[in-house]
Design a protein around this motif. Structure first.
Motif, PDB file in Angstrom:
ATOM      1  N   GLN A 171       0.695  -1.312  -0.083  1.00 55.90           N
ATOM      2  CA  GLN A 171      -0.087  -0.088  -0.004  1.00 55.90           C
ATOM      3  C   GLN A 171       0.851   1.272  -0.050  1.00 55.90           C
ATOM      4  OE1 GLN A 171      -2.980  -0.263   3.027  1.00 55.90           O
ATOM      5  NE2 GLN A 171      -3.328  -2.353   2.610  1.00 55.90           N
ATOM      6  N   HIS A 172       1.887   1.122  -0.877  1.00 57.23           N
ATOM      7  CA  HIS A 172       2.896   2.116  -0.963  1.00 57.23           C
ATOM      8  C   HIS A 172       3.030   2.947  -2.269  1.00 57.23           C
ATOM      9  CE1 HIS A 172       6.693   3.897   0.807  1.00 57.23           C
ATOM     10  NE2 HIS A 172       7.036   3.716  -0.472  1.00 57.23           N
ATOM     11  N   PRO A 173       2.503   3.864  -2.559  1.00 54.29           N
ATOM     12  CA  PRO A 173       2.569   4.635  -3.742  1.00 54.29           C
ATOM     13  C   PRO A 173       3.613   5.331  -3.811  1.00 54.29           C
ATOM     14  CG  PRO A 173       1.367   6.315  -2.002  1.00 54.29           C
ATOM     15  CD  PRO A 173       1.491   4.733  -1.409  1.00 54.29           C
ATOM     16  N   LEU A 174       4.203   5.630  -5.251  1.00 56.63           N
ATOM     17  CA  LEU A 174       5.560   6.053  -5.422  1.00 56.63           C
ATOM     18  C   LEU A 174       5.502   7.593  -6.042  1.00 56.63           C
ATOM     19  CD1 LEU A 174       7.168   2.727  -6.677  1.00 56.63           C
ATOM     20  CD2 LEU A 174       7.466   3.602  -4.567  1.00 56.63           C
TER      21      LEU A 174
ATOM     22  N   PHE B 166      -2.170  11.223  -6.982  1.00 54.67           N
ATOM     23  CA  PHE B 166      -2.532  12.084  -5.625  1.00 54.67           C
ATOM     24  C   PHE B 166      -1.445  12.847  -5.274  1.00 54.67           C
ATOM     25  CE2 PHE B 166      -5.208   8.086  -5.970  1.00 54.67           C
ATOM     26  CZ  PHE B 166      -6.598   8.706  -5.658  1.00 54.67           C
ATOM     27  N   ASP B 167      -1.531  13.957  -5.452  1.00 54.62           N
ATOM     28  CA  ASP B 167      -0.253  14.822  -5.220  1.00 54.62           C
ATOM     29  C   ASP B 167       0.897  14.472  -5.932  1.00 54.62           C
ATOM     30  OD1 ASP B 167       0.982  17.111  -3.955  1.00 54.62           O
ATOM     31  OD2 ASP B 167       1.392  16.094  -2.005  1.00 54.62           O
TER      32      ASP B 167
ATOM     33  N   PHE C  36       1.861   8.394  -7.274  1.00 56.68           N
ATOM     34  CA  PHE C  36       1.238   7.418  -8.249  1.00 56.68           C
ATOM     35  C   PHE C  36       0.892   6.025  -7.771  1.00 56.68           C
ATOM     36  CE2 PHE C  36       3.761  10.841 -10.280  1.00 56.68           C
ATOM     37  CZ  PHE C  36       2.798  11.287 -11.253  1.00 56.68           C
ATOM     38  N   GLN C  37      -0.453   5.582  -8.280  1.00 53.53           N
ATOM     39  CA  GLN C  37      -0.785   4.361  -7.891  1.00 53.53           C
ATOM     40  C   GLN C  37      -1.671   3.872  -9.044  1.00 53.53           C
ATOM     41  OE1 GLN C  37      -1.924   6.025  -4.154  1.00 53.53           O
ATOM     42  NE2 GLN C  37      -4.005   5.200  -4.494  1.00 53.53           N
ATOM     43  N   THR C  38      -1.884   2.487  -8.958  1.00 55.44           N
ATOM     44  CA  THR C  38      -2.987   1.745 -10.110  1.00 55.44           C
ATOM     45  C   THR C  38      -4.245   1.629  -9.567  1.00 55.44           C
ATOM     46  OG1 THR C  38      -2.359  -0.315  -9.479  1.00 55.44           O
ATOM     47  CG2 THR C  38      -0.820   0.777 -11.176  1.00 55.44           C
ATOM     48  N   GLN C  39      -4.383   1.934  -8.100  1.00 52.43           N
ATOM     49  CA  GLN C  39      -5.585   1.981  -7.602  1.00 52.43           C
ATOM     50  C   GLN C  39      -6.233   3.424  -7.010  1.00 52.43           C
ATOM     51  OE1 GLN C  39      -6.313  -1.874  -5.473  1.00 52.43           O
ATOM     52  NE2 GLN C  39      -4.276  -2.381  -5.636  1.00 52.43           N
TER      53      GLN C  39
ATOM     54  N   ASP D 174      -6.766   7.341   0.451  1.00 54.48           N
ATOM     55  CA  ASP D 174      -6.105   7.206   1.459  1.00 54.48           C
ATOM     56  C   ASP D 174      -4.709   6.567   1.596  1.00 54.48           C
ATOM     57  OD1 ASP D 174      -6.377   7.573   4.629  1.00 54.48           O
ATOM     58  OD2 ASP D 174      -6.164   5.587   4.479  1.00 54.48           O
ATOM     59  N   TRP D 175      -4.305   5.972   0.702  1.00 49.57           N
ATOM     60  CA  TRP D 175      -2.803   5.651   0.553  1.00 49.57           C
ATOM     61  C   TRP D 175      -1.589   6.894   0.691  1.00 49.57           C
ATOM     62  CZ3 TRP D 175      -2.455   1.284  -3.535  1.00 49.57           C
ATOM     63  CH2 TRP D 175      -3.143  -0.018  -3.054  1.00 49.57           C
ATOM     64  N   GLN D 176      -2.146   8.041   0.215  1.00 45.07           N
ATOM     65  CA  GLN D 176      -1.292   8.995   0.251  1.00 45.07           C
ATOM     66  C   GLN D 176      -0.975   9.495   1.582  1.00 45.07           C
ATOM     67  OE1 GLN D 176      -2.775  12.707  -1.744  1.00 45.07           O
ATOM     68  NE2 GLN D 176      -1.433  13.991  -0.373  1.00 45.07           N
ATOM     69  N   ASN D 177      -2.177   9.769   2.393  1.00 41.61           N
ATOM     70  CA  ASN D 177      -2.214  10.138   3.547  1.00 41.61           C
ATOM     71  C   ASN D 177      -1.497   9.037   4.588  1.00 41.61           C
ATOM     72  OD1 ASN D 177      -3.902  12.219   3.030  1.00 41.61           O
ATOM     73  ND2 ASN D 177      -5.561  11.096   3.350  1.00 41.61           N
ATOM     74  N   ARG D 178      -1.605   7.848   4.554  1.00 41.84           N
ATOM     75  CA  ARG D 178      -0.906   6.989   5.169  1.00 41.84           C
ATOM     76  C   ARG D 178       0.608   6.789   4.930  1.00 41.84           C
ATOM     77  NH1 ARG D 178       0.664   1.503   3.827  1.00 41.84           N
ATOM     78  NH2 ARG D 178       0.500  -0.213   5.407  1.00 41.84           N
TER      79      ARG D 178
END
Length: 282
Positions: A8-11, A46-47, A50-53, A57-61
């Motif tokens: 659950q770690h966007p890049l 998100f800001d 980047f993510q495929t889903q 909330d992944w950004q805040n996490r």
């Protein structure tokens, strides 16, 4: 993106560039590709992440975990210097989530430790005894779960998981040995040719206290070699009893135990991640 989403770690775009296998790829070309994927709806932004889903909330996490990593890192640095004061310890690197500037509230601080040859199990036993006697077996800031010696720096398992963990190791003690480790594991940086080598200029040169010099002198003799073998045999005997449910192949991979290497990963996280990643790709 698929690999890091298992955590659950966007890049960010820079991180994506570092973890591609496209040698020489520029940041501009990476951003152009991301723009196309976002326009197609295959990737969400998100800001700066980047993510495929489409899970905002992944950004805040991630931002919460980055902030916690910043808070924990000074403690990890102090602990690395403390571990470095133990006999036969030559280098201490942070591994796991903290090495990626990420720390969940329930995570441990994992250390990857390089020891002198033929004294790995003595060094490991002294560290584990300290943890059990003085830290009441707490793993929070003292998880010493992977050891290699200076004569065997190359990581034997070679896959996406081990390559990611290898290139992201963060040296905190023994910067000179990180340079040797980097050269011995060129295979990992070949998978991620844009990932930079960690800087070592700010790492304090390792010192040897009177306590460390004295113990290394006493245990550097032939009886020390016998004690190292005994420590390994007793540890492996204990592990085989504790993890008797494991088959031999799983035990040998998750709890690798030879004179030059000790790995204590009873949850065998590597297998779980690689299987989940292969299923995602399929």
């Amino acid at each position: 993106l698929w690999y890091f989403e298992l955590f659950q770690h966007p890049l960010t775009a820079i991180e994506l560039l570092q973890f591609t296998d496209c040698k020489g790829l520029t940041l501009e070309a990476c951003l152009d590709a991301l723009d196309e994927l976002v326009a197609e709806g295959a990737v969400f932004q998100f800001d700066i992440y980047f993510q495929t889903q489409n899970i905002p909330d992944w950004q805040n996490r991630r931002q919460r975990f980055n902030a916690l990593a910043d808070k924990i890192m000074p403690k990890a640095q102090r602990m690395a210097r403390f571990i470095g004061a133990f006999p036969f310890v030559r280098a201490v690197f942070v591994s796991g989530s903290l090495s990626k500037h990420c720390m969940a509230p329930d995570s441990d601080v994992d250390f990857f430790i390089i020891t002198a040859p033929r004294r790995l199990w003595l060094a490991r036993t002294l560290l584990v005894l300290f943890k059990k006697l003085f830290l009441f077996d707490s793993h929070k800031y003292f998880c010493v779960n992977y050891f290699v010696d200076t004569a065997h720096l190359e990581i034997e398992e070679k896959n996406r998981f081990t390559a990611t963990e290898t290139v992201t190791l963060l040296p905190l003690y023994g910067g000179d040995w990180y340079e040797n480790f980097y050269r011995a594991n060129a295979w990992a940086w070949a998978q991620f040719p844009n990932y930079p080598k960690r800087p070592t200029e700010a790492i304090r040169p390792p010192g040897r206290t009177v306590f460390k010099k004295m113990l290394e002198f006493l245990l550097g003799s032939p009886p020390g070699n016998w004690l190292d073998i005994l420590a390994m045999r007793l540890t492996v005997w204990y592990w085989r009893r504790k993890f008797r449910h494991m088959d031999a192949q799983t035990f040998n991979l998750a709890l690798k135990s030879r004179r030059h290497v000790s790995k204590h990963h009873p949850q065998f996280f590597q297998r779980k991640i690689l299987e989940a990643y292969a299923e995602r790709v399929r």
